[in-house]
Each structure stands twice: as structure tokens, then as C-alpha cells.
Write a protein that holds these residues in place. Structure first.
Motif, short mmCIF file in Angstrom:
data_model
loop_
_atom_site.label_atom_id
_atom_site.label_comp_id
_atom_site.label_asym_id
_atom_site.label_seq_id
_atom_site.Cartn_x
_atom_site.Cartn_y
_atom_site.Cartn_z
N THR A 1 0.83 -1.20 0.00
CA THR A 1 0.00 0.00 0.00
C THR A 1 0.87 1.25 0.00
O THR A 1 1.89 1.30 0.68
CB THR A 1 -0.89 0.03 1.25
N ALA A 2 0.44 2.21 -0.76
CA ALA A 2 1.10 3.52 -0.75
C ALA A 2 0.01 4.58 -0.70
O ALA A 2 -1.01 4.45 -1.39
CB ALA A 2 1.95 3.71 -1.99
N GLU A 3 0.21 5.58 0.14
CA GLU A 3 -0.73 6.69 0.17
C GLU A 3 -0.05 7.88 -0.47
O GLU A 3 0.94 8.40 0.07
CB GLU A 3 -1.14 7.01 1.60
N ILE A 4 -0.55 8.26 -1.60
CA ILE A 4 0.12 9.26 -2.40
C ILE A 4 -0.64 10.57 -2.34
O ILE A 4 -1.86 10.59 -2.52
CB ILE A 4 0.22 8.79 -3.86
N THR A 5 0.06 11.64 -2.05
CA THR A 5 -0.54 12.98 -2.15
C THR A 5 0.16 13.69 -3.29
O THR A 5 1.34 14.02 -3.19
CB THR A 5 -0.35 13.77 -0.85
N LEU A 6 -0.57 13.87 -4.35
CA LEU A 6 0.00 14.55 -5.52
C LEU A 6 -0.25 16.03 -5.37
O LEU A 6 -1.35 16.45 -5.03
CB LEU A 6 -0.69 14.07 -6.79
N GLU A 7 0.77 16.81 -5.64
CA GLU A 7 0.56 18.26 -5.65
C GLU A 7 -0.17 18.64 -6.94
O GLU A 7 -0.31 17.82 -7.85
CB GLU A 7 1.90 18.98 -5.58
N ALA A 8 -0.63 19.87 -6.97
CA ALA A 8 -1.36 20.34 -8.15
C ALA A 8 -0.48 20.19 -9.39
O ALA A 8 0.73 20.37 -9.34
CB ALA A 8 -1.73 21.79 -7.96
N MET A 9 -1.10 19.82 -10.50
CA MET A 9 -0.34 19.51 -11.70
C MET A 9 -1.21 19.82 -12.91
O MET A 9 -2.42 19.72 -12.84
CB MET A 9 0.00 18.02 -11.66
N ASP A 10 -0.57 20.20 -14.01
CA ASP A 10 -1.40 20.45 -15.19
C ASP A 10 -1.28 19.29 -16.16
O ASP A 10 -1.18 19.46 -17.36
CB ASP A 10 -1.01 21.78 -15.85
N ASN A 11 -1.26 18.09 -15.62
CA ASN A 11 -1.20 16.89 -16.44
C ASN A 11 -2.15 15.88 -15.82
O ASN A 11 -2.22 15.77 -14.60
CB ASN A 11 0.24 16.36 -16.42
N PRO A 12 -2.88 15.15 -16.63
CA PRO A 12 -3.88 14.25 -16.04
C PRO A 12 -3.30 12.94 -15.52
O PRO A 12 -4.04 12.14 -14.96
CB PRO A 12 -4.84 14.00 -17.20
N ALA A 13 -2.01 12.71 -15.71
CA ALA A 13 -1.45 11.40 -15.36
C ALA A 13 -1.65 11.08 -13.89
O ALA A 13 -1.50 11.95 -13.03
CB ALA A 13 0.03 11.37 -15.70
N LEU A 14 -1.98 9.83 -13.62
CA LEU A 14 -2.13 9.36 -12.25
C LEU A 14 -0.93 8.46 -11.96
O LEU A 14 -0.71 7.47 -12.65
CB LEU A 14 -3.44 8.57 -12.14
N LEU B 1 -6.52 10.85 -15.36
CA LEU B 1 -7.79 11.40 -14.89
C LEU B 1 -8.57 11.97 -16.07
O LEU B 1 -8.03 12.14 -17.16
CB LEU B 1 -7.53 12.51 -13.88
N SER B 2 -9.84 12.29 -15.83
CA SER B 2 -10.65 12.85 -16.91
C SER B 2 -10.24 14.27 -17.24
O SER B 2 -10.13 14.67 -18.38
CB SER B 2 -12.13 12.86 -16.54
N GLN B 3 -10.01 15.04 -16.18
CA GLN B 3 -9.72 16.45 -16.42
C GLN B 3 -8.25 16.63 -16.76
O GLN B 3 -7.42 15.82 -16.35
CB GLN B 3 -10.14 17.32 -15.23
N PRO B 4 -7.93 17.69 -17.50
CA PRO B 4 -6.55 17.85 -17.99
C PRO B 4 -5.54 18.15 -16.88
O PRO B 4 -4.34 17.97 -17.10
CB PRO B 4 -6.65 19.02 -18.97
N GLY B 5 -5.99 18.63 -15.76
CA GLY B 5 -5.05 18.92 -14.67
C GLY B 5 -5.78 18.74 -13.36
O GLY B 5 -6.97 18.43 -13.35
N HIS B 6 -5.10 18.93 -12.29
CA HIS B 6 -5.80 18.75 -11.02
C HIS B 6 -5.14 19.56 -9.92
O HIS B 6 -3.97 19.94 -10.04
CB HIS B 6 -5.81 17.27 -10.63
N THR B 7 -5.88 19.82 -8.87
CA THR B 7 -5.30 20.42 -7.67
C THR B 7 -4.71 19.27 -6.85
O THR B 7 -4.63 18.15 -7.34
CB THR B 7 -6.38 21.14 -6.85
N ALA B 8 -4.32 19.56 -5.63
CA ALA B 8 -3.71 18.50 -4.82
C ALA B 8 -4.66 17.32 -4.68
O ALA B 8 -5.86 17.50 -4.46
CB ALA B 8 -3.35 19.04 -3.45
N LEU B 9 -4.11 16.14 -4.85
CA LEU B 9 -4.91 14.92 -4.81
C LEU B 9 -4.35 13.99 -3.77
O LEU B 9 -3.15 13.96 -3.54
CB LEU B 9 -4.79 14.17 -6.14
N ARG B 10 -5.24 13.21 -3.19
CA ARG B 10 -4.74 12.21 -2.25
C ARG B 10 -5.44 10.91 -2.56
O ARG B 10 -6.67 10.87 -2.64
CB ARG B 10 -5.04 12.66 -0.82
N TYR B 11 -4.66 9.87 -2.74
CA TYR B 11 -5.28 8.56 -2.98
C TYR B 11 -4.42 7.46 -2.41
O TYR B 11 -3.23 7.62 -2.17
CB TYR B 11 -5.54 8.34 -4.47
#
Lengths: 315, 686
Positions: free
Chosen positions: B298-311, B337-347
Motif C-alpha cells: 500500500t502507498a498513500e500518495i498525495t499529488l501536488e497540483a499539476m497540469d497533467n492528467p497522469a495518475l 484522470l478525466s480532467q486535464p489537470g488537477h489540484t492537490a490529490l490524495r489517494y
């Protein structure tokens, strides 16, 4: 009597007394405060500094009765309290009141008398009544004892024990008048001058009214706790053998109230407490290692002034 | 200009203050997401106000002139809303900043200073909500707030000199405050720059529009200059590993973003065809069927905001959990992801380290994975030579990989400009050269291969036990289809600390990062589930501690650790208490003493008068009453006597009387207290 009215009357009383006891405003105010608060006064100083004058002036100002008892070593209790005399007409004993039955009693040189007479007086002072041969006679009200003692000559005296000193609310020292007052004194007086001619300003019942007004002088909690701190400091001070009693604390509060009243206020400020503290407490604290008398009194005064400096005053 | 002519020193202080305010605004503008137009607008307002002030125009006239400035600020905010950031909060903050700058230039009353303080705080909220540089936002607000406080103090000082005694400030207080803000501001800036290498000149340049947008990860991989990327210390992700593969170091984990099958001779491109929606149920995503007999990590990843949809994922992803919307899986097995960029994400990611029918293995090799750019005969030749001894695909791949171990040099400063140059002449390049070359060699020898990109390792934070992945950790590697599975091959020599861009964050920086991670985890992204986990984690920690203690005290156990703890802890606690008591300000001590005596603290005017009296040596002992102090002072300055007796009457009645003073009386007492205090503080006899 209204508050303001009473205050102005008391101030007149003060001025009256002060007019004969020149330059002793502070002592006069303290003596008056103690009188108003119902506390007896012990005057302690050299002869001829105005002890009797103060007592007489006070008595004259309130148009009350004044008696004087000269305490000597052969004085008996009945000389002070009074005796039962057989009345041949009524075929019974009637009470012939002693000199204590007056509004103001001057007990001169109290430490010269034997302890028997002393304790008879002191009992009367705290109980405000006299018991002779199983009969109790109330003393007049207001009743104030002004005792004097000369602390300098120890020979042939019976110093008052601690418990009896505690009965006095105030110990005052009337030192020599200041230069200007003394100059005026010398200028205006000769050996025949008496000071009895001062007009009365208060009736004795008015004095009682004033006393009831004293209870309305506010003492806020910080001041109460200040009084408590001072008293407690005398008990825990390392140089003190015996600290002030709770009676001393009550006396300090009442006298401060009276002093505030005299100053035209209806509340006590810490300054009032500070002004009265040394007069009220000095004779109630006993420094270690001194056997009473002048040295002891000086040491007590020094300790007390140190306490007053270090105990934080409320602001 | 009222105070200016009277005291030029005050004028100088004013200018210091204004410069400080401008500097604070600049910092706020450069390090938060306020648009350039807004900076310009506020700057213009500032300058214009300064010029007008300098010109010495009348206050009344200037006051009328403020209206155009306000209009300017409104225009700037509107521009920002529609052309700049498009964020309402920004726009409002820009407007407010503009108006406040105007107010600052043309202050009317001391209340402006307090308004500035409040506005600075609002600015902080706006900045904190959007910027990644939270310390800078905090720093800015402190800086601006103190400046505003200084301004207020100055103004009050000036007012006092003009005879308005309503609000008073101790003399020199304003100057001290200004000095403090200047020194403190510079110090804080220095510390922040030293502690957080993330904030470099590059970011400021980028904000000013002088540098291109730098992304460590994009849809194409070209062999262009990567120095900037490698030098970029911005955090991309923070990863916690609740269950880590045993024996593995997180510094060697590859965080995979996407793979790139299409190569046109200079750049690798993604293919977007054949995208499929990942099966989801609520916030759970099933990327590949749950494998049997394989351990999941298991890894808990917090991605910072990015203008790329890659997960980004580790290994072979099996399950994902988080509020991610729709997730798409492309033909090359990359998730996006569906949207082209994202704010901070946590999964939360569950993955296996073995190839297990995940998206990477499920997607077969396509002809694209074997395509070589036209005219690659020399590469074919080289491939044949290199893989000559290999019988199977795996052996060939091993031989190809070994080829890059010798004769090739890692460099980011002087890399080869083309893949042929890298393979045949200079033999110097960075990860993308290695990955491309290996992929081409494999393709040339008939093994389907592609390039994948993402991040390698990161910096392990021992403080918070998580991995910090930065832009500088960007990496590219090769994936080859061997034995029906996609296998990860990395030709780039491991550099570790030998990398020219290796940097280690200082301890302070680590703690700052940790604080940010905790903030994001427990405040921003807190959920019920995490609450439950916290409880169970706490229970587990308790059990661990208990077994540790039991072991320590069992016969033959390791006594040393608890012993040292026991030896160090009490003195440390004692020292701490001592220090706290020593450092407690005298006013607090005084208050505690008052409370212990059952008294209330005197109201401000009295307390201030007391302070002033004490400062002038009028309080020889604690037993001295205010009355005595004042009478002592009156003896030296007889003209004060009248005021003193009036004040004492009011003061005594207020503090010791049966009823408190009426408000007008209290005002009078305050005024008298302030006046007396000033007269007492004034040096020399009257």
C-alpha cells in the motif's frame, strides 16, 4: 445624620482637637479614628508632650464626661471601678461608681499601677461593663479609655503583658511638636494656660450615629486581602516572636474605615491602611530577643515599616 | 503635511514603512497566485500615491484624488477576474490590496493601521488557500501586519504630537516596532530561503514571466535540456507506505506516470487511443482483478497540483481509493484522470511488485512497440552486435542493458543532442538518452519496448516517515515485453549522491515539510475513514510500545534505552519549566501574582501609568501605592499637583469605592492618567 453632614461634623471635631494640639494632625486624626471606631488608645511618650491635652480636648469636643485616674502602685481595683456603700436610709447597698463611669477616661501612667488594678481596667475596656460584687453595671456609651505610659523609666513599673496590650486598638507616640508649632506654643502659652475652653461640636449621641455610619464605609476585597497580607507577614517574619492577632486585623480595618471617613471618603484606600498600620500593629508584635520597653518598640516599628514596604499594595 | 515639517525623523520613518509595505506586497505577489496585472495595479497605486505625497499636495485635495486609485484597483481586480487568475478570491484580494495601498499612502486616521492589519490577515487566508508556499504566505502576513502596526503606532505618535491625546503610544515605540519588522523580516527571509531550497530564483523569474513553465513530466519526452527540471526542487508528491515491500528501499521505487510507445526519431509520444474507463464503485477503483497468492503493498500518495492528467502509481496497480472522478486506462496501461489537470490529490494505492495481469501486462505489445524510426540500420547493426550471444528475449535484454554499463557517461550539462550521437559518438547523456537508446536497441533485436516516465525514488523524510518526491527526481526508463509480461529495465546508471543535482533538505526544512504534509493529511484531506485508521494505528502503537517496554524489563532485556530516557526526561522537563518561568514576561508574572492575591488587573490607563512611574524609578518597593508614587512625583513637578489630586480621587473611587466610575468619569481618569504619565516620562524638571 447624613453621611456628608456627619463627615463635616467629624472634621470640625478634628479641627477642634487640633487647635489645642498644635502640629499633630496625624496623631489627632489617628486618635479620632480610633475613637470613632471604638478602639482604646495607648499614648506612650515623654511627659509634657500633650497626652493629657489630647484626651481632654477630645472629651471637651464631644460634650461628654471626662474622668482621670492617676495610676499608682497602691491603686486598688475598686478605686477605678467603684464600690458598694451601705446606704442607711435605704437600708441597702448602693453602688458608688468609680472614675471609669465616664465617656472618656484618661488612665495616666498605667504601667505604674499593680497588675490587679491594670486588669480591672482592661476587663472593663473590652467588656464595656463593670462587675462589682456580682453585680454588673454597664459603662456609658461612647466609652473610650486613653491610657498613657512612660516607656523610658523602667524602675517600679509593671509593664503591660502582651494580652493586655492587645486590648488597646492604637498606640500613639506624641513626639515633640515641630519647630513652628512649638514656637507658637511658647509664644501663646504660659504655665497657667488651660485648654479647657474649647467648645463642644458633637453630642455623644451624635458620636454614636457617626459610628453606625462607619459601617457603611466600603472596604473592597483587594483592601481586605491587603490587610490580611500585612497581618500575616507580621506572623511569618523571622525577627518576630509573636505576630499581630486577628483582633489587630479587625482593628486595622475599622481604624482605616474611620480614617477614610475622616478624610471625606466612603471607601478605604490602601493608603489609609498604610497610615494606620504602624499605630495599630506596632504594640501587638513582639520582636525576638528584646525584653519590651523602648528598644523593643523601635524594633517592632522597623519590622513593620519593612513589611509595609515589601507587602505588595493593591493598585 | 502635518507631522512632516515638524519632525523630519517621523517623515523618514514613514518612508521606511512605505518601502517595507511595498517589499511585503512584492513578496506576496511573487510567491502567491496573484496575477501580474494586480501587482502592476497595486504598484502603480503605490507609486502614484508616493509621488503625490512627495509633491506635498494638500491632504484634502489628495483625499479626493484617491477615487481614481480606487477605480484603478477595481479595474485591476476585474482584469484579474476575467483575464488573469479567474478566481473570485484573488480578484477581491487584489481590489482590497489596491484600496489598502491607497489608504496606506493617504492615511486619514490611526484606524487605517488596524484595517491594514485585518486586511493582511485576509490576504493571508487568500494566499494560504492557493499558494503552495504556505510559509511565505504566513511570513508575508506577519510582515505586512507588523508594518501596518508600525504605521498605526507612527500615526498615533504623530497625533499625539499634534495634541490629540485620544490615542497615545509610548515614545519611540513606533520606531522600535519598525526596526523590529525590518530586522525580523530580513532574518525570516534568510532563514526561509536557507531552510527551504524549494524556493529558488527560478520561481520568481517564472512569476515575472522570464522563464518557461517547467514540468518534469509531460506528454512527450524529447531529448531536450533537462537541467531546469533537474534543478527544480518543487515537491510533486509525498508518499506514505503503510505496507512497504520488505527489504526494499523507497529511494529505488519508480513512480510511473505514463509510458510512451511512439518514437519519431527525436521525441517519444503517448498514444491516446483505446482508452478504457476503470471499473469503479464509489471511491474504490479496481484497476486489475485481485491477484491470488501475491502480496499487495500500500502507498498513500498525495499529488501536488499539476497540469497533467497522469495518475502516478507504483508497480502493478491493483486497487485505487480516493476521490478521483473517472479514471482512464490507455492502451499502454497508463492511468489518467478525466480532467486535464488537477489540484492537490490524495489517494491510496494497492499494488503488487510482481507482474500479475495488471494493466501493464494485460495490454499486449502493439506494432507501435516495435517500430523503429526510418533509417535505423546502424542501430539494428549495433543491436545485433550487442545481443549476439543471447538466446532468449530475456538474455538479449540483459545483454543490451549491460551494453550501457561501460563506455557511457551520465551528464545533464553536455548531453548528446540526438540519439545517434548518444549511441555512436559522444556517449554522454541523461536518463532519457539511456531509456531511448535501450528501447531502440531492444526493438531492433525484435523485443517490443517503450519508454516510461515518472519519478525515481525521492527524499525520505525520517521526521514523518514518508517519501518526498520532487521535480528533480524526474526519471525515464524502459519497459520491454519479455515472456508475455512488461518488464521494467533501467539503463541509467544509479547516481544517488553522485548526481549533480543531489540535494538534501536541512532538518528545519524537513520539519517544515512534515508540518505541511500533516496539515494536508489531517486538515485538508481528513476523512472518517482516516479517523478510524488513526484509532487503530494508535492502538497498534500502544501495543508496540507495551511489548517494547516488556522486552526492556524482561531478564536480559535491553535496559539502556529506557534508562537513558528516564535519566534525561526529568531534567529536561525541569529545565523546560524553569525556562518557561524565566521567559514569562513580567506583565504575565504580575498578572499571576495579582490573581494569586485575588485581585483584578488594573485597567489599561492605570497599568500604563504604573509602568511609566516604575520606569522613572518612582516605585521603590512593591508596597508603594500609586498614591505615594504620584505624590512623590508631584513633589518634583509641583504643577502636576492639581491633576494628581483630581486623578487620585477618581482612581481611588474607581478601584476601591463601592461603585465603579461612570463612563465619562472613567474617560476623564484615563485622560488624566495618560497626561500624568506623559508628564512623568518627560525628562527634566518642568
Amino acid at each position: 445624620m447624613e453621611f456628608g453632614e456627619a463627615q463635616s461634623a467629624i472634621r470640625r471635631l478634628r479641627d477642634n482637637v487640633e487647635s489645642v494640639l498644635l502640629g499633630k494632625r496625624e496623631a489627632v486624626e489617628l486618635a479620632l479614628s480610633s475613637f470613632l471606631a471604638g478602639g482604646h488608645i495607648l499614648l506612650e511618650d515623654l511627659p509634657g508632650t500633650g497626652k493629657t491635652t489630647l484626651a481632654r480636648a477630645l472629651a471637651a469636643s464631644i460634650s461628654g464626661s471626662f474622668r482621670r485616674v492617676q495610676f499608682t502602685s497602691d491603686l486598688l481595683p475598686q478605686d477605678v471601678l467603684g464600690v458598694h456603700i451601705f446606704d442607711a436610709e435605704k437600708r441597702g447597698f448602693t453602688f458608688s461608681p468609680g472614675p471609669l463611669f465616664a465617656n472618656i477616661v484618661l488612665a495616666d501612667e498605667i504601667n505604674r499601677s499593680n497588675p490587679r488594678a491594670q486588669s480591672a481596667l482592661l476587663e472593663a475596656m473590652s467588656e464595656r461593663q463593670v462587675t462589682v460584687d456580682n453585680r454588673t453595671y454597664p459603662l456609658p456609651d461612647p466609652f473610650l479609655v486613653i491610657a498613657t505610659q512612660n516607656p523610658f523609666d523602667q524602675h517600679g513599673t509593671y509593664p503591660l503583658p502582651e494580652s493586655q496590650l492587645d486590648r488597646f486598638n492604637l498606640r500613639l507616640r506624641l513626639s515633640y511638636p515641630d519647630r513652628n508649632s512649638e514656637l507658637r506654643l511658647i509664644r501663646e502659652n504660659n504655665l497657667f494656660t488651660t485648654r479647657d475652653g474649647i467648645p463642644p461640636v458633637l453630642r455623644s449621641d451624635q458620636v454614636l450615629e457617626c459610628r453606625s455610619l462607619l459601617n457603611r464605609v466600603t472596604v473592597r476585597e483587594p483592601v481586605v486581602s491587603y490587610i490580611h497580607r500585612i497581618v500575616e507577614a507580621t506572623r511569618s517574619h523571622p525577627a518576630i516572636r509573636l505576630g499581630a492577632s486577628p483582633r489587630g486585623a479587625i482593628g486595622l480595618k475599622s481604624t482605616s474605615q474611620a480614617l477614610a471617613f475622616l478624610s471625606g471618603r466612603d471607601y478605604v484606600v490602601p493608603g489609609d491602611v498604610k497610615k494606620t498600620a504602624s499605630a495599630v500593629l506596632c504594640h501587638r508584635i513582639f520582636p525576638k530577643g528584646s525584653s519590651g520597653g523602648e528598644a523593643s518598640a523601635d524594633a517592632a516599628a522597623a519590622v513593620l515599616s519593612e513589611i509595609l514596604e515589601t507587602v505588595p499594595a493593591p493598585v | 503635511m502635518t507631522g512632516r515639517t515638524a519632525a523630519s525623523r517621523t517623515g523618514l520613518l514613514w518612508w521606511v514603512l512605505r518601502a517595507q509595505w511595498a517589499w511585503g506586497l512584492l513578496l506576496l505577489a511573487l510567491l502567491t497566485e496573484v496575477s501580474r496585472a494586480a501587482i502592476l495595479a497595486t504598484g502603480a497605486a503605490f507609486l502614484a500615491g508616493g509621488i503625490l505625497d512627495r509633491a506635498g499636495a494638500q491632504r484634502a485635495g489628495l483625499h479626493r484624488l484617491t477615487v481614481p486609485f480606487v477605480a484603478l484597483a477595481v479595474a485591476a481586480s476585474a482584469a484579474d477576474l476575467f483575464l488573469g487568475s479567474g478566481d473570485f478570491l484573488f480578484a477581491v484580494s487584489v481590489l482590497v490590496l489596491g484600496v489598502q495601498s491607497v489608504k496606506f499612502m493617504l492615511p486619514k486616521n490611526p484606524r487605517d493601521g488596524w484595517q491594514l492589519c485585518a486586511i493582511s490577515f485576509l490576504e493571508f487566508l487568500a494566499a494560504a488557500g492557493t499558494t503552495t508556499e504556505i510559509q511565505f504566505a504566513a511570513f508575508s502576513v506577519v510582515y505586512l501586519g507588523l508594518s501596518a502596526g508600525g504605521m498605526w503606532a507612527l500615526q498615533a505618535w504623530q497625533g499625539e504630537e499634534e495634541g490629540d491625546a485620544a490615542r497615545t503610544v509610548r515614545p519611540r515605540f513606533a520606531a522600535k516596532l519598525l526596526l523590529l519588522t525590518t530586522a525580523g523580516g530580513i532574518l525570516l527571509t534568510a532563514v526561509l530561503f536557507a531552510a527551504t531550497p524549494r524556493i529558488g530564483m527560478g520561481q520568481i523569474l517564472r512569476r515575472l514571466g522570464r522563464a518557461d513553465g517547467i514540468t518534469g513530466f509531460s506528454d512527450t519526452i524529447s531529448l531536450r535540456e533537462v537541467t531546469a527540471v533537474k534543478a527544480d526542487r518543487r515537491v510533486v508528491a509525498r508518499v506514505e507506505f503503510p505496507a512497504m515491500p520488505p527489504g526494499a528501499s523507497p529511494l529505488s521505487f519508480l513512480l510511473r506516470g505514463a509510458s510512451y510507445p511512439r518514437f519519431d526519431g527525436t521525441a517519444w509520444k503517448r498514444t491516446w487511443g483505446g482508452r478504457q474507463r476503470v471499473l469503479r464503485s464509489g471511491f474504490h477503483y479496481l484497476v486489475s482483478p485481485l491477484p491470488r497468492n501475491t502480496r499487495l503493498f500500500t502507498a498513500e500518495i498525495t499529488l501536488e497540483a499539476m497540469d497533467n492528467p497522469a495518475l502516478f502509481v507504483y508497480g502493478n496497480p491493483v486497487q485505487l481509493e480516493g476521490s478521483l472522478g473517472e479514471i482512464w486506462e490507455d492502451a499502454a496501461g497508463s492511468l489518467s484522470l478525466s480532467q486535464p489537470g488537477h489540484t492537490a490529490l490524495r489517494y491510496r494505492l494497492q499494488y503488487s511488485t510482481e507482474p500479475s495481469g495488471g494493466p501493464m501486462d494485460r495490454t499486449p505489445a502493439t506494432p507501435l512497440d516495435q517500430e523503429l524510426p526510418p533509417g535505423s540500420d546502424d542501430i539494428r547493426e549495433l543491436a545485433a552486435r550487442v545481443t549476439a550471444g543471447g538466446a532468449s528475449d530475456a538474455e538479449k535484454a540483459e545483454l543490451a542493458l549491460r551494453h550501457f554499463r561501460t563506455g557511457y557517461r551520465y551528464t545533464v550539462t553536455h548531453p548528446a543532442s540526438s540519439i545517434r550521437e548518444f549511441l555512436f559518438s559522444s556517449r554522454a547523456g541523461f536518463c532519457e538518452h539511456y531509456a531511448t537508446a535501450l528501447a531502440l536497441l531492444l526493438r531492433a533485436s525484435g523485443i517490443p519496448a517503450r519508454v516510461a516516465a515518472g519519478y525515481l525514488g525521492g527524499e525520505w523524510s525520517d521526521v514523518g516517515k514518508y517519501l518526498i518526491v520532487r521535480q528533480s527526481d524526474a526519471h525515464a526508463w524502459t519497459e520491454a515485453r519479455i515472456g508475455g509480461k512488461w518488464v521494467t529495465l533501467d539503463a541509467t546508471p544509479p547516481l544517488g549522491e553522485g548526481s549533480p543535482f543531489f540535494a538534501r533538505t536541512g532538518t528545519v526544512g524537513m520539519y517544515l515539510d512534515w508540518a505541511r504534509q500533516r496539515w494536508n493529511k489531517y486538515v485538508v484531506d481528513y476523512s472518517l475513514k482516516m479517523q478510524a485508521e488513526t484509532v487503530s494505528e494508535g492502538w497498534a502503537a500502544f501495543r508496540r510500545a507495551r511489548t517494547g517496554i516488556l522486552r526492556a524489563f524482561s531478564p536480559g532485556g535491553d535496559f539502556r534505552k529506557p534508562f537513558w530516557l528516564a535519566a534525561i526526561l526529568p531534567p529536561a522537563v525541569f529545565l523546560l519549566i524553569l525556562l518557561r518561568r524565566m521567559l514569562r514576561p513580567s506583565s504575565v508574572r504580575e498578572r499571576d501574582a495579582l490573581r494569586a492575591r485575588g485581585e483584578s488587573r488594573p485597567p489599561r490607563p492605570y497599568a500604563r501609568l504604573l509602568r511609566r512611574l516604575a520606569a522613572r524609578g518612582r516605585r521603590p518597593s512593591s508596597g508603594t501605592t500609586l498614591e505615594e508614587m504620584l505624590l512623590l512625583a508631584a513633589r518634583e513637578k509641583p504643577p502636576m499637583a492639581g491633576g494628581i489630586s483630581r486623578f487620585l480621587a477618581l482612581y481611588h473611587r474607581d478601584r476601591f469605592g463601592a461603585n465603579p466610575l461612570s463612563s465619562t468619569e472613567f474617560r476623564e481618569a484615563s485622560r488624566l492618567a495618560n497626561r500624568l504619565g506623559r508628564e512623568i516620562s518627560r525628562p527634566g524638571a518642568s
